[in-house]
Design a protein around this motif. Structure first.
Motif, PDB file in Angstrom:
ATOM      1  N   UNK A  50       0.812  -1.218   0.000  1.00 38.09           N
ATOM      2  CA  UNK A  50       0.000   0.000   0.000  1.00 38.09           C
ATOM      3  C   UNK A  50       0.844   1.267   0.000  1.00 38.09           C
ATOM      4  N   UNK A  51       0.251   2.337  -0.565  1.00 35.81           N
ATOM      5  CA  UNK A  51       0.858   3.661  -0.601  1.00 35.81           C
ATOM      6  C   UNK A  51      -0.150   4.672  -0.049  1.00 35.81           C
ATOM      7  N   UNK A  52       0.257   5.386   0.968  1.00 33.75           N
ATOM      8  CA  UNK A  52      -0.579   6.408   1.595  1.00 33.75           C
ATOM      9  C   UNK A  52       0.051   7.775   1.347  1.00 33.75           C
ATOM     10  N   UNK A  53      -0.769   8.732   0.959  1.00 36.44           N
ATOM     11  CA  UNK A  53      -0.340  10.122   0.773  1.00 36.44           C
ATOM     12  C   UNK A  53      -1.159  11.002   1.705  1.00 36.44           C
ATOM     13  N   UNK A  71      -5.826  13.358   1.335  1.00 41.64           N
ATOM     14  CA  UNK A  71      -5.368  12.006   1.679  1.00 41.64           C
ATOM     15  C   UNK A  71      -5.743  11.050   0.550  1.00 41.64           C
ATOM     16  N   UNK A  72      -4.779  10.199   0.191  1.00 43.01           N
ATOM     17  CA  UNK A  72      -5.024   9.153  -0.797  1.00 43.01           C
ATOM     18  C   UNK A  72      -4.459   7.834  -0.287  1.00 43.01           C
ATOM     19  N   UNK A  73      -5.136   6.767  -0.616  1.00 49.38           N
ATOM     20  CA  UNK A  73      -4.632   5.417  -0.362  1.00 49.38           C
ATOM     21  C   UNK A  73      -4.578   4.705  -1.699  1.00 49.38           C
ATOM     22  N   UNK A  74      -3.407   4.244  -2.067  1.00 50.30           N
ATOM     23  CA  UNK A  74      -3.185   3.534  -3.326  1.00 50.30           C
ATOM     24  C   UNK A  74      -3.711   4.327  -4.526  1.00 50.30           C
TER      25      UNK A  74
END
Length: 131
Positions: A50-53, A71-74
């Protein structure tokens, strides 16, 4: 909490461990004395697959009650419900995000790996002056 003196408009590794990697993107202004004054504009967290921003939206004018946190996830936007104490959760990713205030302040927990507090604040006119 720790202090990190980066360079404006650059990305830095803040934490690297076997199960998690956290980068920060720094913004700021140049200082004639040789060290930039910087603030973290966003962080990127890689854990598992996973990638969290988590980042601050650019705002031409600051309005106290606008939510300027992004905020973003994937790669997909995360919409946290409104109001202090509201929670958004991805059980598949082991991720929980809670609003610590009605706007611009969240607590992020990556289960078993990290707890992160992120707060978006305005940059004052004095701080945004470019030298």
């Amino acid at each position: 909490m720790f202090y990190f003196h980066g360079r404006k408009d650059r990305d830095f590794c803040l934490v690297s461990d076997a199960g998690i990697h956290i980068n920060g993107h720094f913004i700021g202004k140049n200082n004639r004395k040789g060290r930039d004054f910087t603030w973290v504009q966003s962080i990127g967290v890689v854990f598992g697959r996973h990638r969290l921003f988590v980042g601050a939206r650019k705002a031409s004018r600051w309005h106290e009650f606008d939510d300027n946190i992004h905020i973003q996830l994937d790669g997909a936007d995360v919409q946290i419900p409104s109001g202090e104490g509201a929670v958004w959760e991805s059980r598949g990713a082991g991720l929980t995000i809670e609003r610590v205030a009605a706007e611009n302040n969240v607590a992020v927990e990556v289960t078993g790996l990290a707890e992160i507090r992120a707060r978006v604040v305005p940059i004052t006119a004095e701080e945004s002056v470019k030298n």
